[in-house]
Scaffold this motif. Sequence first.
Motif, PDB file in Angstrom:
ATOM      1  N   ILE A  41       0.851  -1.200   0.000  1.00  0.00           N
ATOM      2  CA  ILE A  41       0.000   0.000   0.000  1.00  0.00           C
ATOM      3  C   ILE A  41       0.890   1.255   0.000  1.00  0.00           C
ATOM      4  O   ILE A  41       0.649   2.212  -0.727  1.00  0.00           O
ATOM      5  N   GLY A  42       1.968   1.188   0.808  1.00  0.00           N
ATOM      6  CA  GLY A  42       2.910   2.311   0.866  1.00  0.00           C
ATOM      7  C   GLY A  42       3.547   2.580  -0.488  1.00  0.00           C
ATOM      8  O   GLY A  42       3.740   3.736  -0.885  1.00  0.00           O
ATOM      9  N   GLY A  43       3.867   1.499  -1.216  1.00  0.00           N
ATOM     10  CA  GLY A  43       4.455   1.633  -2.553  1.00  0.00           C
ATOM     11  C   GLY A  43       3.505   2.323  -3.509  1.00  0.00           C
ATOM     12  O   GLY A  43       3.911   3.184  -4.308  1.00  0.00           O
ATOM     13  N   LEU A  44       2.227   1.978  -3.433  1.00  0.00           N
ATOM     14  CA  LEU A  44       1.233   2.615  -4.301  1.00  0.00           C
ATOM     15  C   LEU A  44       1.093   4.098  -3.949  1.00  0.00           C
ATOM     16  O   LEU A  44       1.063   4.961  -4.833  1.00  0.00           O
ATOM     17  N   HIS A  45       1.065   4.387  -2.654  1.00  0.00           N
ATOM     18  CA  HIS A  45       0.962   5.783  -2.215  1.00  0.00           C
ATOM     19  C   HIS A  45       2.124   6.608  -2.771  1.00  0.00           C
ATOM     20  O   HIS A  45       1.925   7.693  -3.324  1.00  0.00           O
ATOM     21  N   GLY A  46       3.338   6.046  -2.641  1.00  0.00           N
ATOM     22  CA  GLY A  46       4.528   6.752  -3.133  1.00  0.00           C
ATOM     23  C   GLY A  46       4.451   6.998  -4.632  1.00  0.00           C
ATOM     24  O   GLY A  46       4.761   8.099  -5.108  1.00  0.00           O
ATOM     25  N   PHE A  47       4.013   5.990  -5.369  1.00  0.00           N
ATOM     26  CA  PHE A  47       3.910   6.116  -6.832  1.00  0.00           C
ATOM     27  C   PHE A  47       2.935   7.239  -7.219  1.00  0.00           C
ATOM     28  O   PHE A  47       3.251   8.104  -8.046  1.00  0.00           O
ATOM     29  N   ILE A  48       1.753   7.246  -6.599  1.00  0.00           N
ATOM     30  CA  ILE A  48       0.750   8.268  -6.964  1.00  0.00           C
ATOM     31  C   ILE A  48       1.236   9.650  -6.534  1.00  0.00           C
ATOM     32  O   ILE A  48       1.128  10.624  -7.277  1.00  0.00           O
ATOM     33  N   LEU A  82      -5.292  12.093  -5.941  1.00  0.00           N
ATOM     34  CA  LEU A  82      -6.145  10.972  -6.326  1.00  0.00           C
ATOM     35  C   LEU A  82      -7.593  11.439  -6.207  1.00  0.00           C
ATOM     36  O   LEU A  82      -7.956  12.078  -5.222  1.00  0.00           O
ATOM     37  N   ASP A  83      -8.397  11.147  -7.221  1.00  0.00           N
ATOM     38  CA  ASP A  83      -9.816  11.533  -7.165  1.00  0.00           C
ATOM     39  C   ASP A  83     -10.698  10.416  -6.620  1.00  0.00           C
ATOM     40  O   ASP A  83     -11.633  10.684  -5.874  1.00  0.00           O
ATOM     41  N   VAL A  84     -10.419   9.186  -7.036  1.00  0.00           N
ATOM     42  CA  VAL A  84     -11.317   8.089  -6.656  1.00  0.00           C
ATOM     43  C   VAL A  84     -10.517   6.829  -6.307  1.00  0.00           C
ATOM     44  O   VAL A  84      -9.617   6.436  -7.054  1.00  0.00           O
ATOM     45  N   LEU A  85     -10.882   6.216  -5.182  1.00  0.00           N
ATOM     46  CA  LEU A  85     -10.343   4.902  -4.807  1.00  0.00           C
ATOM     47  C   LEU A  85     -11.480   3.891  -4.884  1.00  0.00           C
ATOM     48  O   LEU A  85     -12.518   4.075  -4.228  1.00  0.00           O
ATOM     49  N   ILE A  86     -11.294   2.853  -5.691  1.00  0.00           N
ATOM     50  CA  ILE A  86     -12.313   1.799  -5.784  1.00  0.00           C
ATOM     51  C   ILE A  86     -11.750   0.522  -5.164  1.00  0.00           C
ATOM     52  O   ILE A  86     -10.849  -0.120  -5.719  1.00  0.00           O
ATOM     53  N   ASN A  87     -12.277   0.189  -3.979  1.00  0.00           N
ATOM     54  CA  ASN A  87     -11.867  -1.023  -3.267  1.00  0.00           C
ATOM     55  C   ASN A  87     -12.674  -2.198  -3.811  1.00  0.00           C
ATOM     56  O   ASN A  87     -13.784  -2.481  -3.356  1.00  0.00           O
ATOM     57  N   ASN A  88     -12.104  -2.859  -4.821  1.00  0.00           N
ATOM     58  CA  ASN A  88     -12.807  -3.937  -5.515  1.00  0.00           C
ATOM     59  C   ASN A  88     -12.299  -5.330  -5.130  1.00  0.00           C
ATOM     60  O   ASN A  88     -13.069  -6.293  -5.129  1.00  0.00           O
ATOM     61  N   ALA A  89     -11.007  -5.456  -4.822  1.00  0.00           N
ATOM     62  CA  ALA A  89     -10.422  -6.783  -4.559  1.00  0.00           C
ATOM     63  C   ALA A  89     -11.234  -7.512  -3.495  1.00  0.00           C
ATOM     64  O   ALA A  89     -11.596  -6.937  -2.469  1.00  0.00           O
ATOM     65  N   GLY A  90     -11.547  -8.780  -3.766  1.00  0.00           N
ATOM     66  CA  GLY A  90     -12.343  -9.531  -2.797  1.00  0.00           C
ATOM     67  C   GLY A  90     -12.171 -11.019  -2.997  1.00  0.00           C
ATOM     68  O   GLY A  90     -11.758 -11.475  -4.066  1.00  0.00           O
ATOM     69  N   ILE A  91     -12.466 -11.772  -1.938  1.00  0.00           N
ATOM     70  CA  ILE A  91     -12.348 -13.238  -2.015  1.00  0.00           C
ATOM     71  C   ILE A  91     -13.553 -13.929  -1.372  1.00  0.00           C
ATOM     72  O   ILE A  91     -14.198 -13.367  -0.486  1.00  0.00           O
TER      73      ILE A  91
END
Length: 240
Positions: A74-81, A88-97
Amino acid sequence: MISDSRFMNQKIVVVTGANRGIGFEIVRQLARAGARVILTARQVKTGKEAVSKLRAEDLNADFHPLEVTKDKSIGGLHGFINESLGKLDVLINNAGIIESTDTDVLDVPPATVRTTLETNTLAPLRLSPFLAPLLRKSKGGRIINLSSGMGALSGMGSDHAAYRMSKTALNAVTKMLAAAFQPEKIAVNSVCPGWVRTDMGGPNAERDVAQGADSAVWLALEAPQSLTGKFIRDRKEIPW
Ligand code: NDP
């Protein structure tokens, strides 16, 4: 960092678990609508393959790896953005199991409940505040949680107990985040895609992925910013 005025109004959207299924279709529809989409997946190979599939349709998306249960990732993604886009305008929490061991509430293994909660509930709970500083830089920040009618208390059953609990808890996370972000006007909603033909939904499901992605895409791009703290299916509010 974006400085070209042509791109200043382009919505920047992150979609988790987007290498297949509903997440991939959400990316496809957002890209078609002109959004700048960051397609994330836990495996580099499947994520890059998904981006190539979009390119074959003349659509663009950036890939960044994201394993939603790992803070380092998650930290890596934050750094990249933060470094490449600055907001960031929109976060879509889609991953699921749904685990294969997910059974009736009377015999579901506690380990299955823990693993399911980790991905379906705790990951959106962690990701949202982590990316909040970037959402605050948007003129209309939004968080969209892919929930399920199976998590609705109003229609609760006893099968797939871990999955159901994880989505009920995710709905609670949605309401709490909506309250927490209310002063900053960041909208937070849960969405049920309906029963959709994916690896998770199976081949007998009622809807295709295009229908399954529709409400999430609408919440991302078109819904009023004032719509927050709701459970949505087919672009309409449904009971919790
Ligand atoms: P799929 O099983 O087809 O896809 C799930 C996606 O989530 C995959 O990309 C998978 O990646 C990813 N994922 C799982 N765990 C992680 C993780 N730890 N980190 C990163 N990515 C992960 O599911 P659907 O597309 O059908 O479902 C998408 C969402 O919609 C889910 O939240 C689901 O609960 C919800 N939903 C689906 C319904 C349906 O009928 N299909 C009905 C109601 C809700 P990988 O390929 O690496 O496994």
